[in-house]
Every structure is written in C-alpha cells, then in structure tokens.
Scaffold this motif. Structure first.
Motif, mmCIF file in Angstrom:
data_model
loop_
_atom_site.group_PDB
_atom_site.id
_atom_site.type_symbol
_atom_site.label_atom_id
_atom_site.label_comp_id
_atom_site.label_asym_id
_atom_site.label_seq_id
_atom_site.Cartn_x
_atom_site.Cartn_y
_atom_site.Cartn_z
ATOM 1 N N GLN A 153 0.811 -1.221 0.000
ATOM 2 C CA GLN A 153 0.000 0.000 0.000
ATOM 3 C C GLN A 153 0.850 1.279 0.000
ATOM 4 O OE1 GLN A 153 -3.331 -0.161 2.805
ATOM 5 N NE2 GLN A 153 -3.215 -2.380 2.839
ATOM 6 N N SER A 154 1.680 1.456 1.022
ATOM 7 C CA SER A 154 2.428 2.712 1.126
ATOM 8 C C SER A 154 3.357 2.938 -0.062
ATOM 9 C CB SER A 154 3.243 2.728 2.424
ATOM 10 O OG SER A 154 2.414 2.548 3.535
ATOM 11 N N LEU A 155 3.955 1.869 -0.578
ATOM 12 C CA LEU A 155 4.888 1.975 -1.703
ATOM 13 C C LEU A 155 4.281 1.498 -3.010
ATOM 14 C CD1 LEU A 155 8.144 0.735 0.097
ATOM 15 C CD2 LEU A 155 7.478 3.096 -0.409
ATOM 16 N N ALA A 156 2.962 1.443 -3.066
ATOM 17 C CA ALA A 156 2.295 0.942 -4.274
ATOM 18 C C ALA A 156 2.587 1.797 -5.491
ATOM 19 C CB ALA A 156 0.782 0.860 -4.041
ATOM 20 N N GLY A 157 2.899 3.070 -5.298
ATOM 21 C CA GLY A 157 3.201 3.950 -6.426
ATOM 22 C C GLY A 157 4.684 4.123 -6.682
ATOM 23 N N ASP A 158 5.510 3.381 -5.953
ATOM 24 C CA ASP A 158 6.955 3.484 -6.087
ATOM 25 C C ASP A 158 7.496 2.199 -6.713
ATOM 26 O OD1 ASP A 158 9.505 4.507 -5.855
ATOM 27 O OD2 ASP A 158 9.347 4.955 -3.713
ATOM 28 N N GLU A 175 12.925 3.506 -5.447
ATOM 29 C CA GLU A 175 13.379 4.592 -6.313
ATOM 30 C C GLU A 175 13.168 5.971 -5.688
ATOM 31 O OE1 GLU A 175 14.888 4.712 -9.201
ATOM 32 O OE2 GLU A 175 14.978 2.575 -9.651
ATOM 33 N N ASN A 176 12.008 6.224 -5.143
ATOM 34 C CA ASN A 176 11.657 7.561 -4.678
ATOM 35 C C ASN A 176 11.679 7.718 -3.170
ATOM 36 O OD1 ASN A 176 10.997 8.674 -7.378
ATOM 37 N ND2 ASN A 176 9.402 7.110 -7.326
#
Length: 439
Positions: free
Chosen positions: A151-156, A300-301
């Motif tokens: 969840q927290s890193l789903a966009g990373d 990455e971010n």
C-alpha cells in the motif's frame, strides 16, 4: 443509510483455527479489547469458535463452549465471516483456507510456509470470491512490512528488500559474537530460553527465512516467487573464529534474506536468497541483536526505509494478526477490499550464479614462503580480485583470511575448488559473502 455502510452494526463473526501462543493471544485481545475493536471496525467483532487439536486440555480464560476439534464445521457456520488460521504447516491449513475463501469468508493467516508455497492459488481463490486474504504476520511478527509494500509503496518502484527475518538465528549469532561461545553451545541455550524449537532445522538451516524471502520478493517485485526459488544457506557452519575475523574487518555476521531487482543491459531479473553474510558495523542491520528482526526496503523515490521490532512471540505476532483482522472486518462492514495479488511483472528468477557479491574466504595454509603468491594467483586466474588479505597464526596454526571485490558465485566457486587442490592449502574453512558495501 448509504450503500457502502449497509452492513454497519451487524456483528462480524470470527473463527480462530489453532490456539498455541499466537492463537491464545488473539483470543485474549479479541475478548479484552472488544469495545475498542468495535469502535475501529464499525460493528461488533464476535469470536464464534476456536478449533483446537485437544479438547481435553485446560485453557483458562476461554469458554469451553467455544472450543471444537472440527475446524471444517466451524468454518462452514453461517455466522462466521472471518477465519484466522494459526495452525501452521501446509496441510490441513491449505484445504481449510481454500474452503473458507470459496465459501465467502475472508482469511487472516500467519502461515509463512503455506504462503511461500501456495500464495498464488490462495490469492486466486480470494479474488474469485471477492474476499480478503491478509498475511502480515507471516513475515516478521509485529513488524509491519507487507502493508507498506502493498500500500504505502504501491506507487513506487522497489529495488531491494534485505533483512534479518529469523529471531532464532539472530540470537545465536549475536551471542556467539558477544561471548565467543561456539554454535552448539549457544543453540542449546537458545532452546532453554525458548528461542529455538526442539528441532531447530527450519530456523538454523534457513528454511524459515527462505519462506519469508519468497513472500517479500513476490510482493516487492510483482512476480510470483516460491520458497523453491530462493537460494538458501544456514548458519550451522559459522564458528567463533569467523566472527572474530569479521570483527577485525569492522564487520559482524548476520543471516540475511535478500530480495533484489537485477538489471543487465535493460533486462530485469529477481534474486531471492538467504545466507549468513558479513556486514559492516555501520550498516543499520549490524546493530540488530538478540531475537529482534529488521527489514530494510530500498525504492526509487522513498529511498531507504527500515522496519525494526519483535519478529516473533505470541503477543507481537498476535498484534500483526489483529491488524489484519481489523482491516478485514472493516472491509466487511463497508464493503471494501484489501489489495489483490499483483503478478503483472512476472520477472524471471535469477540463479545464485547470476549474483555478484563480495566474499570472505578463510583458509588453513602451510606457513612457508610463496604460499601467498600461489593463492593470490588462483584468485587471479578466475578473475576474482582481492580487496584485503590477512594472515593469522604461524606454523600448523597459520590461517589466511581473504576479502574479495565483487565476483560471481560461479567464479568464486571455481576459485575455491582450485584452492582445495593446492598442497599449500590444508583446508578451506569458511566461505561467506560480504553485503552492505558499495565496493
């Protein structure tokens, strides 16, 4: 009343399968914290029953009427919405969880072995029946790792997950480093303290950590990884001399689970591996001692994130189970869904031969002129560059310790095989990897 909250207020029934240390704590928390849990969920969460193996055993604090030796019948009850599986092992939990999912019950499990072997099958069943499958407690006890990854890193984009995920081995290595005691002595003490099982094989030979590595790699890299895909070595061959030598290189030794994305000429693969390794004392994992666990995620971010805490034990593991239970119950109340399995990347799995690491090699050698040059020549022949070399002792006690620059497992294995054929080498005592450096 809104469509999303149509079931608000209806009790959510829970069935618990297994009442060992973790199961007993889950039952206790459900009972003692009922009012708080209801406030967080939006409806009462009611324990409907607990499946146990032995009904004759005394279990203080629980109504005997809740106990049953028939888990299948308990799961099938219409007033059960959530099933908490805490039995362990592959069978019968696999069949029981499938039955629960296929009959519309959400499942919470702490079963690492099962999830490492059958996560795909169970996740498909959960998706097909629009229910949840949560397993935060399967990897690192109370430490939240699964939810941040899903969840927290789903966009990373996660590049690496590495950590200490087995408390038994971490306790053993920590005590050996601190006291100088040998492996067998500390293992026996770990058993007396309850850190090691009567049969410690799954822990000390890395099977437990490999199952957890498979789960972490699957989630981090959106690729289905099983325990069979994980390269594995245990700690039973580690000696006090190895730890003493590591300290002279400003390192310590930890059993690491490492999952990383390998990129070569634009082609990506996944490496998942478990082995004892030297790590520099300044690395964050070097300070994790005793039965504690820690996981470092590099993306990455977000950069480097570290999760640290109790990796095992009844109460800590139950806390992770309860977190999943509250999420699953809330989803029932508000008709939500937890994250589904993500395998869109389907990256190939690299073998250990594809992985480049640094190495620590300990040799018993003849104490005579020319030996160092002869040994260095074998490293050079196989393209393995030596970063540091140290000789200890003299005469029959002469020992040579070598730390290399990065090399492939294959090149290092060929070097060790060549060294074992040399008359000057009495014994190759240890070959360990060195992680956590940029060299």
């Amino acid at each position: 009343m809104s469509e999303t909250a149509v079931t608000a207020g209806r009790p959510i029934g829970v069935a618990v399968l297994g009442m060992g240390n973790v199961g007993a704590e889950v039952v206790r928390i459900l009972t003692e914290n009922a009012a708080d849990i209801q406030a967080r969920v939006g409806a009462p969460v009611v324990l409907r029953g607990v499946a146990v193996r032995d009904l004759s055993k005394t279990r203080p604090g629980i109504d005997p009427a809740l106990l049953t030796a028939d888990p299948a019948t308990l799961i099938a009850r219409k007033d059960v919405d959530l099933v908490v599986e805490l039995i362990g092992g592959i069978d019968p939990p696999r069949a029981l969880i499938l039955e629960a999912l296929e009959t519309g019950k959400s499942v919470i499990t702490a079963n690492k072995a099962l999830m490492a072997a059958h996560a795909g099958e169970l996740s498909q069943a959960a998706g097909a029946n629009a229910v949840d499958l949560y397993f935060e407690a399967a990897v690192a006890g109370a430490i939240p790792v699964i939810r941040p990854l899903t969840q927290s890193l789903a966009g990373d984009s996660v590049n690496r997950v590495a950590g200490i995920v087995n408390g038994t081995t971490n306790y053993i290595l920590s005590e050996m480093a601190e006291t100088g005691a040998d492996y067998d002595e500390v293992l026996a003490e770990a058993g007396r303290l309850g850190y090691a099982e009567a049969d410690p094989t799954a822990d000390v030979e890395g099977y437990d950590a490999a199952a957890k590595a498979a789960i972490l790699a699957s989630i981090a890299f959106h690729t289905r990884v099983t325990a069979d895909d994980v390269y594995r070595e245990g700690i039973s061959a580690i000696t006090p001399a190895d730890l003493e030598a590591a300290a002279k290189f400003d390192c310590t030794i930890k059993l690491l689970a490492i999952c990383e994305r390998l990129t070569d000429d634009g082609t990506q693969r996944i490496s998942a591996r478990v082995y004892p390794a030297l790590i520099p004392l300044e690395h964050p994992l070097a300070t994790v001692n005793g039965a504690f666990n820690a996981v470092v995620v590099e993306s990455e971010n977000a950069g480097r994130l570290m999760f640290y805490g109790q990796g095992a034990g009844g109460a800590p593991t139950a806390a992770a189970v309860m977190g999943d239970l509250v999420m699953a119950a809330r989803n029932r109340v508000f008709r939500g869904r937890g994250p589904l399995e993500s395998t869109y990347a389907s990256l190939p799995i690299a073998t250990i031969d594809d992985v480049q690491t640094r190495y620590y090699v300990s040799l018993k050698v003849a104490d005579r002129p020319g030996v160092l040059a002869q040994i260095a020549g074998e490293f050079a022949k196989n393209g393995v560059s030596i970063a540091a070399m140290r000789q200890e002792g003299a005469g029959d006690e002469a020992r040579l310790i070598i730390v290399t620059h990065r090399a492939s497992d294959q090149a290092q294995s060929e070097t060790v095989a060549a060294l074992e054929e040399l008359d000057a080498v009495t014994k190759v005592s240890s070959v360990l990897r060195l992680e956590g450096t940029n060299d």
